[in-house]
Design an enzyme around this catalytic site. Structure first.
Site, PDB file in Angstrom:
ATOM      1  N   THR A 274     -49.629-125.445 -72.473  1.00 14.59           N
ATOM      2  CA  THR A 274     -48.513-125.557 -71.542  1.00 14.59           C
ATOM      3  C   THR A 274     -47.254-124.953 -72.150  1.00 14.59           C
ATOM      4  O   THR A 274     -47.146-124.806 -73.377  1.00 14.59           O
ATOM      5  CB  THR A 274     -48.187-127.025 -71.212  1.00 14.59           C
ATOM      6  OG1 THR A 274     -47.768-127.685 -72.429  1.00 14.59           O
ATOM      7  CG2 THR A 274     -49.370-127.730 -70.600  1.00 14.59           C
ATOM      8  N   ASP A 275     -46.307-124.638 -71.294  1.00 18.49           N
ATOM      9  CA  ASP A 275     -44.944-124.446 -71.769  1.00 18.49           C
ATOM     10  C   ASP A 275     -44.413-125.821 -72.163  1.00 18.49           C
ATOM     11  O   ASP A 275     -44.990-126.853 -71.803  1.00 18.49           O
ATOM     12  CB  ASP A 275     -44.092-123.800 -70.669  1.00 18.49           C
ATOM     13  CG  ASP A 275     -42.901-123.039 -71.219  1.00 18.49           C
ATOM     14  OD1 ASP A 275     -42.496-123.310 -72.379  1.00 18.49           O
ATOM     15  OD2 ASP A 275     -42.365-122.176 -70.505  1.00 18.49           O
TER      16      ASP A 275
END
Length: 786
Positions: A274-275
């Site tokens: 994920t970011d």
């Protein structure tokens, strides 16, 4: 961790050293052994990173850790008793972002600030971009990081997107090929990359909550195609999902995106992360195939453990992500025992950034003023950013560099004299403006402590341009041989640009008009430099100066790079990878973009999920007609077309031919330097389909490009550009298929999208390739059609 003690012998059993090959020992992880010793809780910890102290994930952040490599974005979770170390993930893409100084140390850890992504793409030189990537990768490795969180290759859907400076193009072929070259270069150092932001991260406003509503066709042809090209050609170690929703689902929670398309259709075998604090539901992210949640928070851990216990998340899905993360750790320099030096070759890398920056600058206008004549010695330098040059953008794309060569310094280094009176005047003016801005920021931080830590990462407004009277300008013109005006724009994460930032300010327009008037009256010429990260309005003023050079944001050697071009040491060969509209509203996407943010969105562009158009959701009504595909297909005048860029020399195209070879088409063309300067030329290959009007296709689309070597006057080079028949396909959403229509296609050899040099017809057979019927919009979209 299970309550089991491991002896040194036991730990060694989990790490198998292979026989040396070329003196390199490959350490491998015995995954079966490791997995057998992990409890459910161990697995959940391992896939969510090591956390980020002081942050809950409820606000936008810049990743930062003090562990292992201070200032890096984060680390993976260590399993120390099993011999599995934490590995270091560090931001890019204009260079490695780590802290330049460390508490209790006198040593420094500066990194090279390379040009922004937009400039690199404007070189159209994949070999050069690979060299830049290799230099960045060497700094990543020698400073002890393992994965560079770059490149970013989202499409420049709208001129005002706040992160366009990091992105490469409005065209997926340019974006994909540029990213592939960058990734390949970085990973030659046996360090990883993270291609981002997957996908459709095209606005910063409310970026963690906004829903990008996009047709399946536009997703496939525009917003995913660049990722597909880069992933298949360069095999990045990791893929980073974006913050936004696509058609009602968070990207990091979308199995259709992360598993079906990325892995099943494209064959990706790496790790997905994920970011920072992206997504909401940890168990759903694991189910979707998002292997690593960064930087990790308690709620995600609880969700994963509870999900497995309740049956919502199959433990086999969690095991799959653990395995993929172990694969990532295994490849890392840290696991392989690399002894990093903390001493990369910064001097050599400064030379790389200087040369690459000069090649990506775009000559927009030249009325026989550039390169400077030998008689040009004294330069009158105007514009705040001439003296305070902008190296790059803010946010995670920033780099802690040791220095920035200003335009003033670059001119002096190049042997030119700059007015000391003007220098003193500007330095005083800029210093006063900065003091006022800093005081305002301090006051703002007192009122809103929540944002205090992030204020420094935001692009701050530039001061108004200093004005001079006609008498002052006249006196300055008497002692100068030429005037140079720099117009600057800051770039940065978190905030989308305003329309006012796209247009010239009143103070900029007045300065430009008066300098041009006075210097032209004195029979002296004026050059405008654009020290910017994205497109600005030019149509209303480009007739005023004698030359315009788009220098972009050229990294720490920017001033030297600009002067290399101005002086003729290097001939400009950059071309635009985006369209420059006459006015902002000419871009069709301007109808569906957050031009004025909703007042409830705070400074960090977070807010709560609601139903405000272009804030909580954005409908991509332009569909596939992004950039030149729109302007070209609907005959909308532009200020500068896609693929445009002048040179100090001239080129002749000849002997263009096309030949079919198996399932591909090879186009050859000879390019000759017919001018008096050395130079390089970019050749662009567009294709027009036989059914473009009837089937609602763009008039033409870029399918390949190539760049000549540096040609001396009179020298020629024959280039070959190849296009596979499958690359001619359009996506048919009704049939869930990529379809190539049968008929006669036109292969257009060009210097820009509007400058066609040769048209080559070729018969193409029909073909159809089935794809999964996924990522459908959940609302009806009013899509633009020809």
């Amino acid at each position: 961790m299970k309550k089991t003690m491991f002896s040194a012998l036991g730990m060694a059993a989990l790490i198998i050293g292979c026989a040396p090959t070329d003196t390199v020992t490959k350490n491998t992880i015995n995954q079966e052994e490791v997995m057998s010793k992990l409890s459910l809780e161990d697995k959940a910890h391992f896939v969510i990173g090591s956390g980020m102290a002081g942050f809950t994930g409820d606000e936008a952040v810049i990743g930062a850790t003090k562990n292992l490599v201070p200032g890096a974005a984060g680390t993976t979770y260590p399993l120390d008793s099993l011999g599995i170390p934490a590995i270091v993930l560090a931001d890019g893409p204009a260079g490695l972002r780590i802290d330049a100084t460390r508490e209790g140390e006198t040593a420094t850890y500066y990194c090279t600030h390379f040009p922004i992504g937009t400039l690199l793409a404007s070189t159209w030189n994949t070999k050069l971009i690979g060299e830049v990537g290799q230099a960045i990768g060497e700094e990543v490795k020698e400073y002890g990081a393992d994965v560079l969180l770059a490149p970013a290759l989202n499409i420049m859907r709208n001129p005002l997107c706040g992160r366009n400076f990091e992105y490469y193009s409005e065209d997926p072929v340019v974006a994909g090929k540029t990213a592939a070259a960058y990734i390949t270069g970085v990973q030659k150092n046996d360090v990883g990359t993270s291609i981002k932001h997957f996908a459709a991260n095209n606005q910063e406003t409310n970026r963690m909550n906004t829903d990008a509503r996009i047709s399946q066709r536009a997703l496939r042809e525009i917003y995913l195609k660049g990722f597909e090209i880069a992933i298949k050609e360069s095999k990045p170690w990791t893929v980073m999902t974006s913050y936004n929703y696509i058609n009602g689902t968070y990207t990091s929670e979308s199995k259709d995106l992360v598993e079906t398309i990325l892995r099943d259709e494209w064959g990706y075998e790496g790790t997905v992360m994920t970011d920072w604090f992206g997504g909401k539901d940890g168990a759903k992210q694991m189910w979707a195939g998002n292997d690593m949640l960064q930087p990790g928070k308690v709620e995600q851990f609880d969700s994963i453990v509870a999900g497995v216990k309740s049956g919502k998340l199959a433990e086999a899905d969690l095991d799959r992500s653990v395995s993929r993360t172990l694969n990532l750790v295994e490849k890392s320099p840290r696991y392989q025992g690399y002894k990093y030096s903390n001493k990369p070759d910064l001097k050599a890398h400064a030379a790389v950034t200087r040369q690459s920056a000069a090649e990506g600058m775009v000559l927009m206008k030249n009325e026989k003023v550039l390169p400077f004549a030998e008689t040009i010695k004294n330069v009158a330098l105007y514009g705040n950013t001439s003296y305070d040059f902008i190296a790059g953008g803010t946010g995670s794309g920033n780099v802690n560099h040791a220095y920035v060569v200003s335009l003033l310094d670059g001119l002096k280094n190049g042997g030119y004299t700059v007015s000391e009176e003007l220098k003193t005047t500007y330095e005083t003016y800029i210093a006063d403006a900065k003091k006022k801005a800093e005081a305002a920021l301090e006051e703002q931080a007192k009122k809103d402590p929540k944002t205090a830590a992030l204020v420094k990462f935001l692009p701050q407004p530039l001061p108004a341009e200093k004005q001079f009277s006609v008498d002052e300008l006249t006196k300055q013109a008497e002692s100068a041989d030429i005037a140079v005006i720099t117009l600057g724009r800051l770039s940065g994460e978190f905030l989308d640009r305003k329309v006012a930032d796209f247009n010239l300010s009143d103070s900029e327009r007045q300065l430009l008009q008066q300098v041009c008037d006075v210097y032209h009256k004195a029979n002296k010429q004026v050059v405008v430099l654009l020290n910017i990260g994205g497109v600005i309005e030019t149509a209303s003023w480009k007739d005023l100066p004698d030359a315009i050079l788009c220098a972009w944001q050229a990294g720490q050697e920017g001033g030297n790079s600009v002067v290399d071009v101005l002086s003729g040491k290097q001939s400009p060969s950059g071309k635009f990878t985006m369209t420059w509209p006459v006015k902002f509203s000419d871009a069709y996407s301007s109808k569906n973009f957050p031009i004025d943010e909703d007042p409830r969105i705070d400074m960090m562009n977070q807010g709560q999920k609601g139903n405000v158009r272009n804030v909580d959701y954005t409908e991509y009504e332009e569909d596939i007609y992004v950039g030149y595909r729109y302007f070209d297909s609907f005959d909308i005048p532009v200020s500068y077309p896609f693929g445009y860029g002048l040179s100090y020399t001239s080129f002749e195209y000849s002997d263009a031919k096309i030949a079919q070879k198996d399932d591909a088409y090879d186009v050859t063309v000879t390019v000759k330097n017919t001018g008096t300067y050395e130079g390089k030329e970019v050749v662009e290959l567009y294709v027009s389909a036989p059914d473009s009007k009837a089937a609602n296709k763009p008039v033409k689309e870029l399918k390949a490009y190539a760049k000549t070597k540096n040609l001396k006057p009179g020298e020629s080079e024959t280039l070959t550009l190849s296009v596979k028949a499958a690359d001619l396909a359009s996506f048919d959403a009704d049939a869930s298929s990529w379809v190539v229509a049968e008929g006669e296609y036109q292969f257009l050899v060009a210097a820009s999208v509007q400058d066609i040099k040769a048209t080559l017809p070729a018969q193409v057979k029909a073909q159809q390739t089935k794809a999964h019927d996924v990522l459908k919009p959940n609302v009806k979209l009013n899509l633009l059609k020809r």
